[in-house]
Scaffold this active site. Structure first.
Site, PDB file in Angstrom:
ATOM      1  N   ASP A 104      44.309  46.495  43.598  1.00  0.00           N
ATOM      2  CA  ASP A 104      44.570  45.268  44.360  1.00  0.00           C
ATOM      3  C   ASP A 104      43.627  44.159  43.897  1.00  0.00           C
ATOM      4  O   ASP A 104      42.721  43.739  44.629  1.00  0.00           O
ATOM      5  CB  ASP A 104      44.424  45.549  45.861  1.00  0.00           C
ATOM      6  CG  ASP A 104      45.523  46.485  46.371  1.00  0.00           C
ATOM      7  OD1 ASP A 104      46.678  46.347  45.916  1.00  0.00           O
ATOM      8  OD2 ASP A 104      45.223  47.364  47.196  1.00  0.00           O
ATOM      9  N   LYS A 107      48.472  51.784  40.777  1.00  0.00           N
ATOM     10  CA  LYS A 107      49.463  51.035  41.578  1.00  0.00           C
ATOM     11  C   LYS A 107      49.236  49.541  41.370  1.00  0.00           C
ATOM     12  O   LYS A 107      48.128  49.040  41.559  1.00  0.00           O
ATOM     13  CB  LYS A 107      49.335  51.363  43.068  1.00  0.00           C
ATOM     14  CG  LYS A 107      50.333  50.561  43.927  1.00  0.00           C
ATOM     15  CD  LYS A 107      50.417  51.093  45.351  1.00  0.00           C
ATOM     16  CE  LYS A 107      49.481  50.421  46.316  1.00  0.00           C
ATOM     17  NZ  LYS A 107      49.830  49.028  46.680  1.00  0.00           N
ATOM     18  N   ASP A 149      54.613  48.476  43.030  1.00  0.00           N
ATOM     19  CA  ASP A 149      54.845  48.435  44.483  1.00  0.00           C
ATOM     20  C   ASP A 149      55.339  47.041  44.879  1.00  0.00           C
ATOM     21  O   ASP A 149      54.579  46.215  45.360  1.00  0.00           O
ATOM     22  CB  ASP A 149      53.499  48.777  45.151  1.00  0.00           C
ATOM     23  CG  ASP A 149      53.544  48.772  46.666  1.00  0.00           C
ATOM     24  OD1 ASP A 149      54.645  48.834  47.232  1.00  0.00           O
ATOM     25  OD2 ASP A 149      52.452  48.727  47.274  1.00  0.00           O
ATOM     26  N   LYS A 168      58.417  46.653  46.681  1.00  0.00           N
ATOM     27  CA  LYS A 168      59.165  46.796  47.947  1.00  0.00           C
ATOM     28  C   LYS A 168      60.421  45.920  48.000  1.00  0.00           C
ATOM     29  O   LYS A 168      60.557  45.035  48.858  1.00  0.00           O
ATOM     30  CB  LYS A 168      58.270  46.459  49.144  1.00  0.00           C
ATOM     31  CG  LYS A 168      57.008  47.297  49.250  1.00  0.00           C
ATOM     32  CD  LYS A 168      56.243  46.978  50.522  1.00  0.00           C
ATOM     33  CE  LYS A 168      55.002  47.816  50.714  1.00  0.00           C
ATOM     34  NZ  LYS A 168      53.911  47.496  49.772  1.00  0.00           N
ATOM     35  N   LEU A 169      61.360  46.181  47.100  1.00  0.00           N
ATOM     36  CA  LEU A 169      62.571  45.350  47.043  1.00  0.00           C
ATOM     37  C   LEU A 169      63.434  45.511  48.303  1.00  0.00           C
ATOM     38  O   LEU A 169      63.545  46.613  48.860  1.00  0.00           O
ATOM     39  CB  LEU A 169      63.396  45.716  45.806  1.00  0.00           C
ATOM     40  CG  LEU A 169      62.973  45.019  44.508  1.00  0.00           C
ATOM     41  CD1 LEU A 169      61.608  45.515  44.033  1.00  0.00           C
ATOM     42  CD2 LEU A 169      64.004  45.237  43.419  1.00  0.00           C
ATOM     43  N   HIS A 170      64.051  44.412  48.717  1.00  0.00           N
ATOM     44  CA  HIS A 170      64.936  44.404  49.894  1.00  0.00           C
ATOM     45  C   HIS A 170      65.851  43.195  49.756  1.00  0.00           C
ATOM     46  O   HIS A 170      65.450  42.061  50.011  1.00  0.00           O
ATOM     47  CB  HIS A 170      64.081  44.297  51.172  1.00  0.00           C
ATOM     48  CG  HIS A 170      64.858  44.435  52.441  1.00  0.00           C
ATOM     49  ND1 HIS A 170      64.261  44.455  53.680  1.00  0.00           N
ATOM     50  CD2 HIS A 170      66.187  44.564  52.666  1.00  0.00           C
ATOM     51  CE1 HIS A 170      65.187  44.596  54.622  1.00  0.00           C
ATOM     52  NE2 HIS A 170      66.364  44.658  54.030  1.00  0.00           N
ATOM     53  N   ASP A 171      67.085  43.433  49.317  1.00  0.00           N
ATOM     54  CA  ASP A 171      68.037  42.327  49.107  1.00  0.00           C
ATOM     55  C   ASP A 171      69.440  42.927  49.096  1.00  0.00           C
ATOM     56  O   ASP A 171      69.600  44.117  49.404  1.00  0.00           O
ATOM     57  CB  ASP A 171      67.695  41.597  47.789  1.00  0.00           C
ATOM     58  CG  ASP A 171      68.102  40.123  47.814  1.00  0.00           C
ATOM     59  OD1 ASP A 171      69.219  39.820  48.288  1.00  0.00           O
ATOM     60  OD2 ASP A 171      67.320  39.284  47.355  1.00  0.00           O
ATOM     61  N   ILE A 172      70.443  42.154  48.750  1.00  0.00           N
ATOM     62  CA  ILE A 172      71.789  42.722  48.708  1.00  0.00           C
ATOM     63  C   ILE A 172      71.859  43.726  47.547  1.00  0.00           C
ATOM     64  O   ILE A 172      71.105  43.607  46.564  1.00  0.00           O
ATOM     65  CB  ILE A 172      72.883  41.638  48.575  1.00  0.00           C
ATOM     66  CG1 ILE A 172      72.711  40.807  47.302  1.00  0.00           C
ATOM     67  CG2 ILE A 172      72.905  40.726  49.807  1.00  0.00           C
ATOM     68  CD1 ILE A 172      73.881  39.892  46.997  1.00  0.00           C
ATOM     69  N   THR A 177      71.918  42.520  43.819  1.00  0.00           N
ATOM     70  CA  THR A 177      70.677  41.904  43.350  1.00  0.00           C
ATOM     71  C   THR A 177      69.610  42.967  43.092  1.00  0.00           C
ATOM     72  O   THR A 177      68.893  42.913  42.083  1.00  0.00           O
ATOM     73  CB  THR A 177      70.180  40.884  44.405  1.00  0.00           C
ATOM     74  OG1 THR A 177      71.197  39.899  44.570  1.00  0.00           O
ATOM     75  CG2 THR A 177      68.888  40.224  43.992  1.00  0.00           C
ATOM     76  N   THR A 187      53.287  50.071  58.200  1.00  0.00           N
ATOM     77  CA  THR A 187      52.311  50.489  59.221  1.00  0.00           C
ATOM     78  C   THR A 187      51.837  49.308  60.060  1.00  0.00           C
ATOM     79  O   THR A 187      51.237  49.488  61.110  1.00  0.00           O
ATOM     80  CB  THR A 187      51.097  51.201  58.588  1.00  0.00           C
ATOM     81  OG1 THR A 187      50.693  50.446  57.465  1.00  0.00           O
ATOM     82  CG2 THR A 187      51.451  52.604  58.184  1.00  0.00           C
ATOM     83  N   GLN A 194      41.984  50.173  57.740  1.00  0.00           N
ATOM     84  CA  GLN A 194      42.884  51.317  57.923  1.00  0.00           C
ATOM     85  C   GLN A 194      42.474  52.033  59.206  1.00  0.00           C
ATOM     86  O   GLN A 194      41.303  52.320  59.415  1.00  0.00           O
ATOM     87  CB  GLN A 194      42.761  52.290  56.736  1.00  0.00           C
ATOM     88  CG  GLN A 194      43.231  51.702  55.407  1.00  0.00           C
ATOM     89  CD  GLN A 194      44.740  51.709  55.245  1.00  0.00           C
ATOM     90  OE1 GLN A 194      45.476  51.916  56.198  1.00  0.00           O
ATOM     91  NE2 GLN A 194      45.202  51.454  54.037  1.00  0.00           N
ATOM     92  N   GLY A 223      42.682  52.756  47.393  1.00  0.00           N
ATOM     93  CA  GLY A 223      42.243  51.457  46.872  1.00  0.00           C
ATOM     94  C   GLY A 223      40.747  51.310  46.960  1.00  0.00           C
ATOM     95  O   GLY A 223      39.998  51.818  46.127  1.00  0.00           O
ATOM     96  N   ARG A 224      40.303  50.632  48.032  1.00  0.00           N
ATOM     97  CA  ARG A 224      38.884  50.277  48.141  1.00  0.00           C
ATOM     98  C   ARG A 224      37.888  51.419  48.042  1.00  0.00           C
ATOM     99  O   ARG A 224      36.809  51.191  47.476  1.00  0.00           O
ATOM    100  CB  ARG A 224      38.679  49.437  49.407  1.00  0.00           C
ATOM    101  CG  ARG A 224      39.287  48.049  49.258  1.00  0.00           C
ATOM    102  CD  ARG A 224      39.586  47.391  50.582  1.00  0.00           C
ATOM    103  NE  ARG A 224      40.637  48.096  51.294  1.00  0.00           N
ATOM    104  CZ  ARG A 224      41.050  47.784  52.518  1.00  0.00           C
ATOM    105  NH1 ARG A 224      40.487  46.789  53.175  1.00  0.00           N
ATOM    106  NH2 ARG A 224      42.032  48.455  53.088  1.00  0.00           N
TER     107      ARG A 224
HETATM  108  O1  C5P Z   1      42.085  49.889  49.903  1.00  0.00           O
HETATM  109  P1  C5P Z   1      43.027  50.874  50.523  1.00  0.00           P
HETATM  110  O2  C5P Z   1      42.713  52.317  50.145  1.00  0.00           O
HETATM  111  O3  C5P Z   1      43.194  50.681  52.006  1.00  0.00           O
HETATM  112  O4  C5P Z   1      44.416  50.532  49.809  1.00  0.00           O
HETATM  113  C1  C5P Z   1      45.594  51.173  50.157  1.00  0.00           C
HETATM  114  C2  C5P Z   1      46.754  50.602  49.392  1.00  0.00           C
HETATM  115  O5  C5P Z   1      47.944  51.144  49.913  1.00  0.00           O
HETATM  116  C3  C5P Z   1      46.889  49.082  49.467  1.00  0.00           C
HETATM  117  O6  C5P Z   1      47.442  48.645  48.231  1.00  0.00           O
HETATM  118  C4  C5P Z   1      47.862  48.882  50.603  1.00  0.00           C
HETATM  119  O7  C5P Z   1      48.597  47.697  50.497  1.00  0.00           O
HETATM  120  C5  C5P Z   1      48.769  50.092  50.430  1.00  0.00           C
HETATM  121  N1  C5P Z   1      49.465  50.512  51.643  1.00  0.00           N
HETATM  122  C6  C5P Z   1      48.809  50.843  52.831  1.00  0.00           C
HETATM  123  N2  C5P Z   1      49.519  51.241  53.916  1.00  0.00           N
HETATM  124  C7  C5P Z   1      50.835  51.310  53.853  1.00  0.00           C
HETATM  125  C8  C5P Z   1      51.517  50.981  52.686  1.00  0.00           C
HETATM  126  C9  C5P Z   1      50.786  50.574  51.593  1.00  0.00           C
HETATM  127  O8  C5P Z   1      47.592  50.808  52.885  1.00  0.00           O
HETATM  128  N3  C5P Z   1      51.483  51.740  54.907  1.00  0.00           N
END
Ligand code: C5P
Length: 232
Positions: free
Chosen positions: A10, A32, A59, A61-65, A68, A119, A190, A210-211
């Site tokens: 990210d 990712k 990542d 997250k497509l959402h369309d017709i 498309t 979430t 989170q 991620g972090r």
């Molecule tokens: O930094 P962290 O470990 O919280 O990153 C989690 C990754 O997963 C981020 O890219 C976040 O957007 C993604 N994500 C999430 N929860 C979801 C869907 C995706 O944390 N329900």
């Protein structure tokens, strides 16, 4: 099913991303790429990270017709990503169109997973804004089953839901789970978290981290800790 750790890159720019990836001299983590980096740098960032030997979960997250989404997925398939996703709320027809677009002439295709309910959506906002009045757990499982019936490979979900998704949709239906933190680590924004070891026990197939890796003093060591706890 091969379990793996996916590192959420990210970052806002190519430079930050490449500086981060340069630290990994041995193992090449599954990466990712989200909307921020993709929209900042365009598809070339995908080709460049792929050329360094990383697998890629795009990542977007497509959402369309359906039409498309089918055509957009054809482009992503040519980008040679390993995993991509759509919103299950786009309906079964949209998910089937996504698979059609992703499938190459030789029959191969990237993995395709679905987002069920974000979430950030809770029971209250689902009822108020979306007029969906069933319990959220039931909605998530129904969306997962619709994704499975459309031929998708899995869903993004909490590690806490992984077991239930497997029992509803089959053991081979993949669970990709964010919300992972080390024991004793900072949970940040989170709320419902699991350690990599707990996620493994819960039946997650892929953890998205991620972090805890990107912001660690030693990201390579943090990545290796995830692999030891989750994969080995
Ligand atoms: O930094 P962290 O470990 O919280 O990153 C989690 C990754 O997963 C981020 O890219 C976040 O957007 C993604 N994500 C999430 N929860 C979801 C869907 C995706 O944390 N329900």
């Amino acid at each position: 099913m091969g379990k793996d750790v996916i590192v959420a890159c990210d970052f806002a720019s190519r430079q930050q991303t490449m500086e981060f990836l340069d630290k990994f001299q041995g193992a090449k983590p599954f990466v990712k790429i989200g909307m921020e980096l993709f929209y900042a740098e365009g598809p070339q960032i995908v080709r460049d990270i792929k050329a360094r030997g990383h697998k890629i979960f795009l990542d977007l997250k497509l959402h369309d017709i359906p039409n498309t989404v089918m055509k957009a997925m054809r482009v992503l398939s040519e980008l040679d990503v390993d995993m991509c996703n759509v919103h299950a709320a786009g309906t079964r027809a949209m998910m089937e169109a996504a698979i059609k677009g992703l499938t190459r002439a030789d029959g191969s295709r990237p993995m395709l997973i679905a987002v069920t309910q974000l979430t950030s959506t809770d029971q209250e906002s689902m009822e108020r804004d979306l007029l969906i009045e069933r319990p959220i757990d039931e909605v998530v499982m129904h969306y997962a089953k619709t994704a499975a019936d459309a031929g998708l490979d899995g869903v993004v979900c909490s590690p806490l839901e992984a077991g239930k998704v497997h029992s509803h949709c089959g053991q081979g239906f993949v669970t990709v789970t964010p919300g992972v933190r080390f024991a004793g680590g900072d949970t940040g924004d989170q709320k419902r978290v699991m350690t990599p070891a707990q996620a493994k026990k819960a039946g997650s197939d892929y953890i998205v981290v991620g972090r805890p890796i990107t912001a660690a003093p030693d990201p390579v060591a943090a990545y290796e800790r995830c692999v030891v706890e989750f994969v080995d």
